[in-house]
Design a protein around this motif. Structure first.
Motif, short mmCIF file in Angstrom:
data_model
loop_
_atom_site.label_atom_id
_atom_site.label_comp_id
_atom_site.label_asym_id
_atom_site.label_seq_id
_atom_site.Cartn_x
_atom_site.Cartn_y
_atom_site.Cartn_z
N MET A 1 51.48 18.90 6.99
CA MET A 1 50.29 18.96 6.13
C MET A 1 49.06 18.73 6.99
N ASN A 2 48.01 19.43 6.59
CA ASN A 2 46.76 19.20 7.32
C ASN A 2 46.08 17.93 6.77
N GLU A 3 45.00 17.56 7.35
CA GLU A 3 44.30 16.31 7.01
C GLU A 3 43.87 16.29 5.54
N GLU A 4 43.34 17.41 5.06
CA GLU A 4 42.88 17.51 3.66
C GLU A 4 44.05 17.36 2.69
N GLN A 5 45.15 18.04 2.99
CA GLN A 5 46.34 17.96 2.15
C GLN A 5 46.92 16.55 2.15
N GLU A 6 46.92 15.92 3.30
CA GLU A 6 47.41 14.54 3.43
C GLU A 6 46.58 13.59 2.58
N LYS A 7 45.26 13.80 2.57
CA LYS A 7 44.35 12.97 1.78
C LYS A 7 44.66 13.13 0.28
N ILE A 8 44.82 14.37 -0.16
CA ILE A 8 45.14 14.64 -1.58
C ILE A 8 46.48 14.00 -1.93
N TYR A 9 47.44 14.16 -1.06
CA TYR A 9 48.78 13.60 -1.29
C TYR A 9 48.72 12.08 -1.43
N ASN A 10 47.99 11.43 -0.55
CA ASN A 10 47.88 9.97 -0.60
C ASN A 10 47.16 9.50 -1.86
N GLU A 11 46.17 10.27 -2.32
CA GLU A 11 45.48 9.94 -3.57
C GLU A 11 46.46 10.03 -4.75
N ILE A 12 47.29 11.04 -4.72
CA ILE A 12 48.28 11.23 -5.79
C ILE A 12 49.26 10.06 -5.81
N ILE A 13 49.72 9.67 -4.64
CA ILE A 13 50.67 8.55 -4.54
C ILE A 13 50.07 7.28 -5.13
N GLU A 15 47.65 7.09 -7.36
CA GLU A 15 47.23 7.25 -8.75
C GLU A 15 48.38 7.38 -9.74
N TYR A 16 49.46 8.03 -9.32
CA TYR A 16 50.58 8.33 -10.22
C TYR A 16 51.84 7.60 -9.78
N ASN A 17 52.80 7.54 -10.70
CA ASN A 17 54.07 6.89 -10.41
C ASN A 17 55.18 7.95 -10.37
N PHE A 18 55.11 8.84 -9.39
CA PHE A 18 56.11 9.89 -9.25
C PHE A 18 57.31 9.39 -8.46
N ASN A 19 58.48 9.93 -8.79
CA ASN A 19 59.67 9.58 -8.01
C ASN A 19 59.70 10.46 -6.75
N LEU A 40 51.04 18.65 -11.94
CA LEU A 40 50.71 17.30 -11.54
C LEU A 40 50.66 16.41 -12.79
N SER A 41 51.82 16.23 -13.39
CA SER A 41 51.93 15.42 -14.60
C SER A 41 53.25 14.69 -14.56
N THR A 42 53.23 13.44 -14.94
CA THR A 42 54.47 12.67 -14.97
C THR A 42 55.37 13.14 -16.11
N GLY A 43 54.84 14.05 -16.96
CA GLY A 43 55.65 14.62 -18.04
C GLY A 43 56.67 15.61 -17.55
N PHE A 44 56.51 16.10 -16.31
CA PHE A 44 57.45 17.06 -15.74
C PHE A 44 58.44 16.35 -14.83
#
Length: 190
Positions: A1-13, A15-19, A40-44
């Motif tokens: 992942m590039n730097e921008e993608q890594e930033k988005i990924y870390n924000e998701i981690i 903010e959300y409680n994904f497995n 990007l929903s915990t409903g899925f």
């Protein structure tokens, strides 16, 4: 992942409680440059996310199935229909099981008149027998009825394929084994 993608990924981690499986689908989506907001929903669940991601990768209109009420197997059948350019509006409904959706999709792909069996009241095996009859070009109106179980439908279809007059056993109260015996007896008289 590039730097921008890594930033988005870390924000998701944060903010959300994904497995782990859900995070994997998010990560793959980011790496592939997809707009992951649609899943990007915990409903899925993970497998639902995967079907949405695959649809995005294939450039499909995921709005037909990117809904938590569909099981991932139903999503798969809708995605395959979209990929094969069939009219998924006929079966992209929660009242159809994934297996029923598959039968309808196969019929559409073969340009069959699926109106004979694209009804949630028919189980998958009945749908299969009607589809086989349509493929064999027999008159399915004779047996495409809820009163006949799939085994009875099979015996009627086999008789029609052989040019047998099926009227002696065209009765839903006759067991399929008896239907088979009658069909074989009628066939031997031809």
């Amino acid at each position: 992942m590039n730097e921008e993608q890594e930033k988005i990924y870390n924000e998701i981690i944060s903010e959300y409680n994904f497995n782990e499986g859900q995070l994997y689908q998010i990560r793959i989506g980011l790496i592939n440059g997809l707009d992951i907001s649609s899943y990007l929903s915990t409903g899925f669940k993970e497998e639902q996310m995967k079907q949405i991601r695959l649809g995005l990768e294939q450039g499909l209109d995921i709005s037909w199935y990117a809904k938590p009420e569909f099981y991932w197997t139903q999503m798969l059948q809708i995605r395959l229909g979209l990929k094969n350019k069939v009219d998924v509006s006929i079966y992209a409904k929660t009242e159809f099981t994934a297996n029923q959706m598959s039968e309808i999709r196969w019929g559409l792909q073969k340009n069959l008149d699926i109106s004979w069996y694209a009804k949630p009241e028919f189980n998958t095996a009945q749908m299969f027998q009607i589809r086989l009859g349509l493929e064999s070009k027999v008159d399915v109106s004779i047996y495409a009825q809820l009163d006949f179980n799939y085994s009875q439908m099979h015996e009627i279809c086999k008789g029609l394929e052989k040019g047998i007059d099926v009227s002696p056993y065209l009765n839903p109260t006759i067991d399929w084994k008896e239907m088979r015996a009658i069909r074989k007896k009628l066939r031997s008289k031809k």
